[in-house]
Design a protein around this motif. Structure first.
Motif, short mmCIF file in Angstrom:
data_model
loop_
_atom_site.label_atom_id
_atom_site.label_comp_id
_atom_site.label_asym_id
_atom_site.label_seq_id
_atom_site.Cartn_x
_atom_site.Cartn_y
_atom_site.Cartn_z
N GLY A 91 0.78 -1.23 0.00
CA GLY A 91 0.00 0.00 0.00
C GLY A 91 0.81 1.28 0.00
O GLY A 91 0.30 2.33 -0.41
N ARG A 92 2.05 1.23 0.43
CA ARG A 92 2.91 2.41 0.46
C ARG A 92 4.37 1.97 0.59
O ARG A 92 4.65 0.78 0.82
CB ARG A 92 2.55 3.37 1.59
N ILE A 93 5.29 2.92 0.44
CA ILE A 93 6.72 2.67 0.62
C ILE A 93 7.26 3.75 1.55
O ILE A 93 7.16 4.95 1.24
CB ILE A 93 7.48 2.70 -0.72
N ASP A 94 7.82 3.36 2.67
CA ASP A 94 8.37 4.33 3.62
C ASP A 94 9.88 4.46 3.53
O ASP A 94 10.43 5.54 3.78
CB ASP A 94 7.98 3.93 5.05
N TYR A 95 10.55 3.37 3.19
CA TYR A 95 12.01 3.38 3.10
C TYR A 95 12.46 2.61 1.86
O TYR A 95 11.87 1.59 1.52
CB TYR A 95 12.65 2.72 4.33
N CYS A 96 13.48 3.12 1.21
CA CYS A 96 14.09 2.40 0.10
C CYS A 96 15.60 2.52 0.23
O CYS A 96 16.13 3.63 0.31
CB CYS A 96 13.64 2.95 -1.25
N ILE A 97 16.28 1.38 0.28
CA ILE A 97 17.73 1.38 0.42
C ILE A 97 18.34 0.75 -0.83
O ILE A 97 18.08 -0.42 -1.14
CB ILE A 97 18.19 0.60 1.68
N ASN A 98 19.12 1.53 -1.55
CA ASN A 98 19.82 1.05 -2.73
C ASN A 98 21.21 0.59 -2.31
O ASN A 98 22.11 1.40 -2.09
CB ASN A 98 19.91 2.15 -3.79
N ALA A 99 21.37 -0.73 -2.19
CA ALA A 99 22.62 -1.28 -1.65
C ALA A 99 23.27 -2.23 -2.65
O ALA A 99 23.69 -3.33 -2.29
CB ALA A 99 22.32 -2.01 -0.33
N GLU A 144 0.21 9.86 1.54
CA GLU A 144 0.00 10.73 2.68
C GLU A 144 1.18 10.63 3.65
O GLU A 144 1.76 9.56 3.82
CB GLU A 144 -1.29 10.34 3.41
N PRO A 145 1.54 11.75 4.30
CA PRO A 145 2.60 11.70 5.32
C PRO A 145 2.21 10.76 6.46
O PRO A 145 1.02 10.63 6.79
CB PRO A 145 2.72 13.14 5.80
N ASP A 157 5.16 14.41 12.63
CA ASP A 157 4.99 14.08 11.22
C ASP A 157 6.34 13.57 10.72
O ASP A 157 7.36 14.28 10.79
CB ASP A 157 4.58 15.35 10.46
N ILE A 158 6.37 12.33 10.23
CA ILE A 158 7.64 11.77 9.76
C ILE A 158 7.69 11.67 8.23
O ILE A 158 8.53 10.98 7.67
CB ILE A 158 7.93 10.40 10.40
N GLY A 159 6.78 12.39 7.59
CA GLY A 159 6.91 12.59 6.16
C GLY A 159 6.41 11.45 5.30
O GLY A 159 5.76 10.52 5.75
N ARG A 160 6.74 11.55 4.04
CA ARG A 160 6.21 10.62 3.03
C ARG A 160 7.17 9.49 2.69
O ARG A 160 6.78 8.53 2.04
CB ARG A 160 5.87 11.40 1.76
N PRO A 250 14.92 6.63 10.10
CA PRO A 250 13.73 7.06 10.81
C PRO A 250 13.33 8.51 10.58
O PRO A 250 12.16 8.85 10.62
CB PRO A 250 14.11 6.84 12.27
N ALA A 251 14.31 9.38 10.38
CA ALA A 251 14.01 10.82 10.27
C ALA A 251 13.50 11.16 8.89
O ALA A 251 14.09 11.94 8.16
CB ALA A 251 15.25 11.63 10.60
N ILE A 252 12.40 10.55 8.50
CA ILE A 252 11.90 10.75 7.15
C ILE A 252 11.02 11.98 7.07
O ILE A 252 10.31 12.32 8.00
CB ILE A 252 11.15 9.51 6.64
N GLY A 253 11.11 12.69 5.95
CA GLY A 253 10.32 13.89 5.82
C GLY A 253 10.51 14.54 4.48
O GLY A 253 11.38 14.19 3.73
#
Length: 253
Positions: A91-99, A144-145, A157-160, A250-253
């Motif tokens: 339903g959403r993506i909060d983190y993406c790590i390109n490793a 949505e944030p 609010d930790i952002g999108r 964690p500090a997403i925004g």
């Protein structure tokens, strides 16, 4: 509403390059940190699936779900399908790590570098992060944030969403015998800065991965040079790079 402590994660993560030394540890670290969903992707689908199973046993979130898939980071259709799969599933993506990333085929001066190797390295190390950042960024900007309950610190609010590019110290300095690799990592800095959304970059020096072992085989003096140049006098462990990804996650925004 999410309830979380600082440097603990919730939400959904994509780890690209999950079968590699660093990507594997990122997957484990994010599972331990509490994500509720994770898509593990790699060009090696079988290895990615194995890492996904291992990460499941480390997950601290009781609601944790996961899946794995194959992705060719240089192919826009493959990248878009991976991102679509994540959105359809979670339903959403909060983190993406390109490793993910590759080294040069030969350690030679720039004048002896083949165009084929230059295109190969730039295609994977630079085009790949760009295509993924572009596709994931579209999703993050449209959703949505999220809010998190930090206990005594209250609601925030930790952002999108947040993207982390695992780059290299070669993004900051140059090695003449690795011109395509150095160029590609400098370019990742440009992708990171120009993304238009929140993207961070982690730039480790030597990391104890198969790529490091291969460099030691090609250049036996590498451990001696590392001992002289590195304050800790050893290669960085993959889990230490994963911890840095967690720190900025964690500090997403």
């Amino acid at each position: 509403m999410r309830k979380m402590a600082q440097f603990k994660l919730d939400g959904v993560a994509i780890v690209v390059g999950a079968a590699g030394g660093i990507g594997r540890e990122v997957a484990f670290t994010f599972a331990e940190a509490g994500v509720k969903g994770m898509l593990l992707a790699d060009v090696n689908a079988e290895a990615s699936a194995e890492v996904a199973e291992q990460a499941k046993s480390l997950a601290s979130n009781p609601a944790y779900t996961y899946l794995s898939t194959r992705v060719d980071a240089t192919d826009v259709t493959s990248v878009d399908e991976m991102v679509d799969l994540a959105v359809k599933t979670f339903g959403r993506i909060d983190y993406c790590i390109n490793a993910f990333g590759v080294d040069v085929a030969e350690y030679v001066p720039p004048q002896q570098t083949t165009l084929e190797d230059y295109d190969r390295v730039l295609g994977i190390n630079t085009k790949g992060p760009f295509l993924i950042t572009r596709a994931v960024g579209r999703v993050m900007l449209s959703q949505e944030p999220a809010q998190a309950d930090f206990g005594r610190l209250g609601l925030r609010d930790i952002g999108r969403g947040s993207i982390v590019n695992v780059s290299s110290a070669m993004a900051l300095v140059a090695v003449p015998a690795k011109a395509p690799y150095t160029t590609s990592k400098h370019a990742v800095t440009g992708v990171t800065k120009a993304a238009g959304i929140r993207v961070n970059q982690v730039c480790p020096t030597w990391v104890r991965t198969p790529m490091f072992e291969e460099e030691c085989r090609r250049i036996p003096e590498t451990p001696e040079a590392l001992n002289k140049l590195s304050p800790i006098k050893r290669p960085i462990e993959p889990d230490e790079v994963a911890a840095a990804c967690l720190l900025v996650g964690p500090a997403i925004g």
